[in-house]
Design a protein around this motif. Structure first.
Motif, PDB file in Angstrom:
ATOM      1  N   SER A  53       0.169  -4.516  -5.614  1.00 58.16           N
ATOM      2  CA  SER A  53      -0.687  -4.410  -4.558  1.00 58.16           C
ATOM      3  C   SER A  53      -1.778  -5.501  -4.597  1.00 58.16           C
ATOM      4  O   SER A  53      -1.750  -6.229  -3.904  1.00 58.16           O
ATOM      5  CB  SER A  53      -1.253  -3.202  -4.316  1.00 58.16           C
ATOM      6  OG  SER A  53      -2.272  -3.035  -3.193  1.00 58.16           O
ATOM      7  N   LYS A  92       0.918  -1.135  -0.114  1.00 61.09           N
ATOM      8  CA  LYS A  92       0.175   0.084   0.047  1.00 61.09           C
ATOM      9  C   LYS A  92       0.860   1.275   0.124  1.00 61.09           C
ATOM     10  O   LYS A  92       0.738   2.137  -0.854  1.00 61.09           O
ATOM     11  CB  LYS A  92      -0.958   0.019   1.160  1.00 61.09           C
ATOM     12  CG  LYS A  92      -1.605   1.233   1.503  1.00 61.09           C
ATOM     13  CD  LYS A  92      -2.586   1.139   2.872  1.00 61.09           C
ATOM     14  CE  LYS A  92      -2.986   2.599   2.777  1.00 61.09           C
ATOM     15  NZ  LYS A  92      -4.029   2.508   4.246  1.00 61.09           N
ATOM     16  N   LYS A 120       2.649   1.863  -3.248  1.00 60.23           N
ATOM     17  CA  LYS A 120       1.486   2.520  -4.150  1.00 60.23           C
ATOM     18  C   LYS A 120       1.572   3.944  -3.938  1.00 60.23           C
ATOM     19  O   LYS A 120       1.496   4.595  -4.694  1.00 60.23           O
ATOM     20  CB  LYS A 120       0.273   1.628  -3.829  1.00 60.23           C
ATOM     21  CG  LYS A 120      -0.793   2.193  -5.017  1.00 60.23           C
ATOM     22  CD  LYS A 120      -2.022   1.410  -4.932  1.00 60.23           C
ATOM     23  CE  LYS A 120      -3.205   1.911  -5.607  1.00 60.23           C
ATOM     24  NZ  LYS A 120      -4.483   1.197  -5.227  1.00 60.23           N
ATOM     25  N   ALA A 159       3.185  -0.544  -9.351  1.00 56.71           N
ATOM     26  CA  ALA A 159       2.854  -0.633  -7.795  1.00 56.71           C
ATOM     27  C   ALA A 159       1.355  -1.058  -7.584  1.00 56.71           C
ATOM     28  O   ALA A 159       0.989  -1.768  -6.587  1.00 56.71           O
ATOM     29  CB  ALA A 159       3.119   0.783  -7.048  1.00 56.71           C
ATOM     30  N   LYS A 160       0.464  -0.850  -8.414  1.00 56.28           N
ATOM     31  CA  LYS A 160      -0.954  -1.249  -8.475  1.00 56.28           C
ATOM     32  C   LYS A 160      -0.956  -2.602  -8.492  1.00 56.28           C
ATOM     33  O   LYS A 160      -1.790  -3.409  -7.807  1.00 56.28           O
ATOM     34  CB  LYS A 160      -1.643  -0.225  -9.315  1.00 56.28           C
ATOM     35  CG  LYS A 160      -2.187   1.091  -8.927  1.00 56.28           C
ATOM     36  CD  LYS A 160      -2.905   1.783 -10.191  1.00 56.28           C
ATOM     37  CE  LYS A 160      -3.084   3.392  -9.778  1.00 56.28           C
ATOM     38  NZ  LYS A 160      -3.978   3.966 -10.551  1.00 56.28           N
TER      39      LYS A 160
END
Length: 437
Positions: free
Chosen positions: A134, A53, A56, A130-131
């Protein structure tokens, strides 16, 4: 003195009872709930989700990549530099030079240099990665949780089966002892041979050893369960659920767990973004740059009240263009190959995942068939033993055949118990795969 000793013993006993905690579980679901709260694997997964998180958030902040370089310096020029000027500027002879000390002894600088990226393609790729990461962390944690619950379920039902097998062994140990006593009496009367008595003794010893092995296996399963659920060793663990042989066949069971396939797809997407990032790193970056600085020069001291702070400022655009090199080229090629490999693995994992789901249903059908067969075999072996015992008592059956019938009956009873544990475990695996996805 005696009263003090008794009080001391009483306090020690209470301390031991406090230290020795006891955990009781009457269903596998209650054990799952405990593991969710205390398992280090699940806690580690929660921290990994939190880490993903913040990665992100960091990538989102990196879209503009605001930077503020600030510097403050105080310089005492102990020995100032010398510059040579033509002497004629000072009224001297032409062609000669005069030594002139330049600069100020005390210098102070305060600078602010903000920079904001307007166009930074690599930051966009990092945000998308990053998304994806996650989502991948969430999926991989579910895979770990599913595997953990399956292992807990296996140990749980093994414990139920082993507890029952220990009870069966203890009851049949009395029967084996009775058979040995009967054989001893018949041997004393000269009806049976020494070999028959020896076989009865061996039968009893084998069952005693079997009971001991079962007790050791039960303790091993309890320790295994403690490790899986991260239960402290000083806490006593007890499974109170009893074996339930009233099991009906569940028609129309389906499994559609796609966690491994989803994980492989996300890994392929990450590889795709890695390739994209390696390509975008060769693109230019456009930034807004600015400068705001103050400078004070003095020949007397720092922060001279008689010397002003001189301000200077600027604002502009900055274009950063990376220079192409062979390393960037090879990294891009490697990323492209890695992307192709992971896409192929994702396609393979899809088929593997579907087959694994089908295999769970087939395992359940197989386990139920084995359970039914084990029950029928046990009932027949039990009937054979009872008839053999009656025939032996009527002196129309030899002792060796009686002991064989007893051993066959006992083995079939153990198989019946084990088949129940396997059936409950396969059914539990289906429920786990359907609930964690």
């Amino acid at each position: 003195m005696k009263k003090n000793l008794m009080l001391f013993v009483f306090l020690l006993a209470n301390l031991f009872l406090i230290a020795q905690k006891k955990l009781e579980f009457n269903s596998v679901d209650s054990l799952f709930k405990y593991a969710e709260n205390y398992s280090f694997k699940i806690k580690t997964g929660e921290q990994q989700v939190l880490l993903a998180k913040w990665q992100k958030i960091s990538a989102q902040a990196g879209l503009v990549n605001f930077r503020m370089q600030t510097s403050f310096s105080l310089t005492n020029n102990i020995k100032l530099p010398i510059t040579y000027f033509p002497s004629e500027a000072f009224g001297g002879e032409p062609g000669t030079f005069k030594e002139v000390t330049t600069g100020q002894k005390f210098k102070g600088n305060l600078n602010f240099s903000p920079q904001i990226d307007l166009i930074n393609p690599i930051s966009w790729s990092k945000l998308k990665s990053a998304k994806i990461n996650s989502k991948l962390t969430d999926i991989d944690n579910l895979i770990v949780k599913k595997a953990l619950f399956e292992s807990i379920s296996a140990s749980y039902y093994n414990i139920i089966s082993l507890k029952e097998q220990i009870e069966i062994s203890q009851k049949n140990l009395f029967t084996a002892d009775t058979l040995q006593a009967i054989m001893q009496n018949k041997y004393t009367e000269g009806i049976v041979r020494q070999q028959d008595l020896n076989d009865a003794t061996i039968n009893k010893l084998s069952l005693e050893d079997k009971l001991k092995q079962l007790e050791i296996s039960l303790n091993q399963q309890y320790y295994s369960l403690k490790v899986l659920c991260d239960i402290p060793q000083n806490e006593e663990l007890s499974i109170t659920e009893n074996a339930n042989y009233n099991q009906s066949y569940k028609i129309g069971l389906q499994v559609n767990n796609q966690l491994k396939h989803k994980s492989s797809l996300l890994k392929a997407d990450l590889a795709k973004e890695d390739l994209r990032a390696n390509r975008l790193v060769q693109y230019p970056i456009v930034s807004i740059v600015a400068y705001d600085g103050w400078q004070q020069n003095s020949k007397n001291e720092f922060f001279d009240p008689n010397s002003n702070w001189v301000n200077s400022q600027y604002i502009g655009l900055k274009l950063s263009m990376p220079f192409p090199d062979i390393n960037k080229f090879t990294l891009t090629k490697s990323a492209k190959i890695n992307k192709t490999i992971l896409e192929l693995e994702a396609e393979h994992t899809k088929q593997e995942n579907e087959i694994a789901n089908i295999q769970l249903i087939l395992d359940y059908e197989k386990a139920y068939s084995q359970f039914k067969t084990a029950k029928q075999i046990f009932l027949l072996k039990e009937e054979n033993y009872q008839m053999a015992l009656n025939q032996f008592n009527a002196s129309i059956l030899s002792s060796d055949k009686l002991l064989i019938a007893f051993d066959d009956m006992l083995v079939s009873r153990f198989n019946y118990s084990a088949s129940l544990a396997n059936l409950l475990y396969t059914k539990s695996k289906i429920e786990i795969n359907n609930s964690i996805q």
